[in-house]
Design a protein around this motif. Structure first.
Motif, PDB file in Angstrom:
ATOM      1  N   ASP A 219       0.830  -1.211   0.000  1.00  0.00           N
ATOM      2  CA  ASP A 219       0.000   0.000   0.000  1.00  0.00           C
ATOM      3  C   ASP A 219       0.861   1.255   0.000  1.00  0.00           C
ATOM      4  O   ASP A 219       0.560   2.234  -0.705  1.00  0.00           O
ATOM      5  CB  ASP A 219      -0.929  -0.013   1.226  1.00  0.00           C
ATOM      6  CG  ASP A 219      -1.993  -1.098   1.124  1.00  0.00           C
ATOM      7  OD1 ASP A 219      -2.236  -1.591   0.003  1.00  0.00           O
ATOM      8  OD2 ASP A 219      -2.571  -1.449   2.177  1.00  0.00           O
ATOM      9  N   GLN A 220       1.918   1.232   0.814  1.00  0.00           N
ATOM     10  CA  GLN A 220       2.808   2.399   0.844  1.00  0.00           C
ATOM     11  C   GLN A 220       3.468   2.621  -0.516  1.00  0.00           C
ATOM     12  O   GLN A 220       3.574   3.767  -0.995  1.00  0.00           O
ATOM     13  CB  GLN A 220       3.876   2.198   1.924  1.00  0.00           C
ATOM     14  CG  GLN A 220       3.328   2.264   3.344  1.00  0.00           C
ATOM     15  CD  GLN A 220       4.392   2.037   4.395  1.00  0.00           C
ATOM     16  OE1 GLN A 220       5.549   1.757   4.061  1.00  0.00           O
ATOM     17  NE2 GLN A 220       4.000   2.139   5.664  1.00  0.00           N
ATOM     18  N   GLN A 223       0.850   4.039  -2.892  1.00  0.00           N
ATOM     19  CA  GLN A 223       0.592   5.453  -2.628  1.00  0.00           C
ATOM     20  C   GLN A 223       1.743   6.332  -3.110  1.00  0.00           C
ATOM     21  O   GLN A 223       1.522   7.405  -3.695  1.00  0.00           O
ATOM     22  CB  GLN A 223       0.354   5.661  -1.132  1.00  0.00           C
ATOM     23  CG  GLN A 223      -0.939   5.038  -0.615  1.00  0.00           C
ATOM     24  CD  GLN A 223      -1.087   5.161   0.882  1.00  0.00           C
ATOM     25  OE1 GLN A 223      -0.222   5.731   1.558  1.00  0.00           O
ATOM     26  NE2 GLN A 223      -2.186   4.630   1.400  1.00  0.00           N
ATOM     27  N   GLU A 226       1.498   6.551  -6.857  1.00  0.00           N
ATOM     28  CA  GLU A 226       0.426   7.453  -7.279  1.00  0.00           C
ATOM     29  C   GLU A 226       0.834   8.911  -7.075  1.00  0.00           C
ATOM     30  O   GLU A 226       0.550   9.779  -7.920  1.00  0.00           O
ATOM     31  CB  GLU A 226      -0.850   7.136  -6.486  1.00  0.00           C
ATOM     32  CG  GLU A 226      -1.493   5.794  -6.851  1.00  0.00           C
ATOM     33  CD  GLU A 226      -2.700   5.487  -5.992  1.00  0.00           C
ATOM     34  OE1 GLU A 226      -2.970   6.279  -5.053  1.00  0.00           O
ATOM     35  OE2 GLU A 226      -3.365   4.457  -6.255  1.00  0.00           O
ATOM     36  N   GLU A 227       1.475   9.194  -5.970  1.00  0.00           N
ATOM     37  CA  GLU A 227       1.946  10.557  -5.708  1.00  0.00           C
ATOM     38  C   GLU A 227       2.956  11.007  -6.763  1.00  0.00           C
ATOM     39  O   GLU A 227       2.918  12.155  -7.251  1.00  0.00           O
ATOM     40  CB  GLU A 227       2.565  10.610  -4.312  1.00  0.00           C
ATOM     41  CG  GLU A 227       3.064  11.979  -3.898  1.00  0.00           C
ATOM     42  CD  GLU A 227       1.924  12.979  -3.741  1.00  0.00           C
ATOM     43  OE1 GLU A 227       2.194  14.196  -3.864  1.00  0.00           O
ATOM     44  OE2 GLU A 227       0.772  12.547  -3.512  1.00  0.00           O
ATOM     45  N   PRO A 271      -9.485  11.475  -3.579  1.00  0.00           N
ATOM     46  CA  PRO A 271      -8.592  10.294  -3.480  1.00  0.00           C
ATOM     47  C   PRO A 271      -9.267   9.045  -4.056  1.00  0.00           C
ATOM     48  O   PRO A 271     -10.404   8.737  -3.689  1.00  0.00           O
ATOM     49  CB  PRO A 271      -8.359  10.143  -1.973  1.00  0.00           C
ATOM     50  CG  PRO A 271      -8.625  11.512  -1.419  1.00  0.00           C
ATOM     51  CD  PRO A 271      -9.691  12.102  -2.268  1.00  0.00           C
ATOM     52  N   ASP A 312      -4.828  10.711   2.724  1.00  0.00           N
ATOM     53  CA  ASP A 312      -5.160  10.969   1.318  1.00  0.00           C
ATOM     54  C   ASP A 312      -5.939  12.284   1.172  1.00  0.00           C
ATOM     55  O   ASP A 312      -5.647  13.119   0.292  1.00  0.00           O
ATOM     56  CB  ASP A 312      -5.978   9.808   0.766  1.00  0.00           C
ATOM     57  CG  ASP A 312      -5.177   8.514   0.767  1.00  0.00           C
ATOM     58  OD1 ASP A 312      -5.812   7.441   0.758  1.00  0.00           O
ATOM     59  OD2 ASP A 312      -3.930   8.586   0.750  1.00  0.00           O
TER      60      ASP A 312
END
Length: 342
Positions: A219-220, A223, A226-227, A271, A312
């Motif tokens: 998940d990290q 994320q 995506e960032e 988000p 988010d």
């Protein structure tokens, strides 16, 4: 006179006793038809099983006088104590009387009448596995008539019965030991199964914990990816930096407004994970607008969003506020705005 009374009494009860004896003897013979005649080996085995030390006639009976023995025998016969209990039965009294007076015809006649019933009682003792009583009756029969035809058969039956009982007891003991061993093995197996189950549960818990860690790491990474994609997209969408031009005379600067007037307030991006989960909420942001109308700094001062999506929502709110533009103002101004995610 006492002898005549005894003979009379014997003649009186003899027919009934003989009828009962014949009936029992017939049943016993049918029951023992398969018993083979005792051979030399069986005789030896029977001899070893018969009591040797105990007297056939009790000492108290042997000390009685002939008249006392006749009276005691008559009373025992009337009371149906023909061969039992030990020390107080007609057979012992008549045997003692015959020992004291060998020529007493009444004693010999009474013993002959009592013999079939003693044989039947012995067979019944063997049937119910009362071998001590059977041996006592055998001793009475052997003393009354050492050559009685049923004597060897009865001794053999007693010996075989005792042997079968001993074998059964041994088998029961072995069975009990086997059951105890089986229970011990079952308890041991239960303990081993419990240990295996505990080990399986421990391994399953470890696997679940490892999977949770791997999911959190994934998940990290997602994320962060995506960032990075959003950052690159924002950089690509920004207008290109113009080439430096020759300085021109400065145009007069428009008068700055004393209040904030938005020129560009783009809405924040929702988000994706929160949108898929159907989450909603709001974020309050405090930011500073410079004199040129750009946002110079921004920070989150409060939020009302689900905890798992707080980062988010706050990230998207700050990203949107930093892109806002306002009319130039006289001096930098700090303010707060609430951004709703619906």
């Amino acid at each position: 006179m006492a002898v005549m009374s005894a003979n009379k009494m014997i003649r009186k009860f003899a027919p009934v006793a003989l009828s009962v004896a014949v009936a029992f003897a017939f049943t016993a013979c049918k029951k023992n038809e398969t018993v083979a005649p005792a051979g030399p080996q069986a005789t030896n085995a029977s001899a070893t099983s018969a009591p040797a030390a105990a007297p056939v006639v009790s000492a108290a009976v042997a000390q009685m006088s002939p008249d006392q023995l006749r009276e005691a025998a008559r009373k025992a016969y009337d009371d149906n104590r023909l061969y039992a209990p030990a020390g107080n039965n007609a057979m012992e009294y008549y045997l003692a009387l015959r020992d004291k007076q060998p020529g007493d015809a009444s004693a010999s006649s009474a013993l002959n009448d009592l013999m079939p019933m003693a044989v039947i009682a012995t067979e019944q003792g063997v049937s119910r596995e009362d071998f001590e009583e059977a041996k006592r009756l055998l001793a009475l029969i052997g003393k009354a008539d050492p050559s009685h035809p049923a004597l060897a058969r009865l001794k053999d039956a007693v010996g075989k019965g005792e042997q079968l009982v001993a074998q059964r007891a041994q088998q029961q003991q072995l069975t009990a030991e086997q059951e105890a061993k089986l229970k011990e093995e079952q308890a041991k197996q239960r303990e081993e199964d419990q240990k295996k189950l505990q080990e399986q549960q421990r391994q399953l818990a470890a696997q679940q914990a490892q999977q949770a860690q791997q999911q959190a790491a994934a998940d990290q990474q997602r994320q962060a990816a995506e960032e990075e994609v959003r950052r690159r997209a924002a950089a690509a969408a920004a207008p290109p930096t113009p080439a430096p031009e020759a300085p021109r005379p400065a145009a007069p600067r428009p008068a700055a407004s004393s209040s904030l007037q938005a020129v560009s307030q783009g809405a924040p991006r929702f988000p994706p994970a929160a949108q898929r989960a159907g989450a909603r909420g709001s974020v309050q942001v405090e930011f500073t607008v410079g004199s040129d109308g750009s946002v110079t700094s921004a920070r989150v001062v409060g939020s009302e969003v689900p905890r798992q999506f707080a980062r988010d929502f706050e990230r998207e709110a700050l990203s949107a506020v930093k892109r806002w533009k306002f009319q130039p103002i006289d001096q930098a101004t700090t303010t707060r705005r609430t951004i709703n995610f619906e």
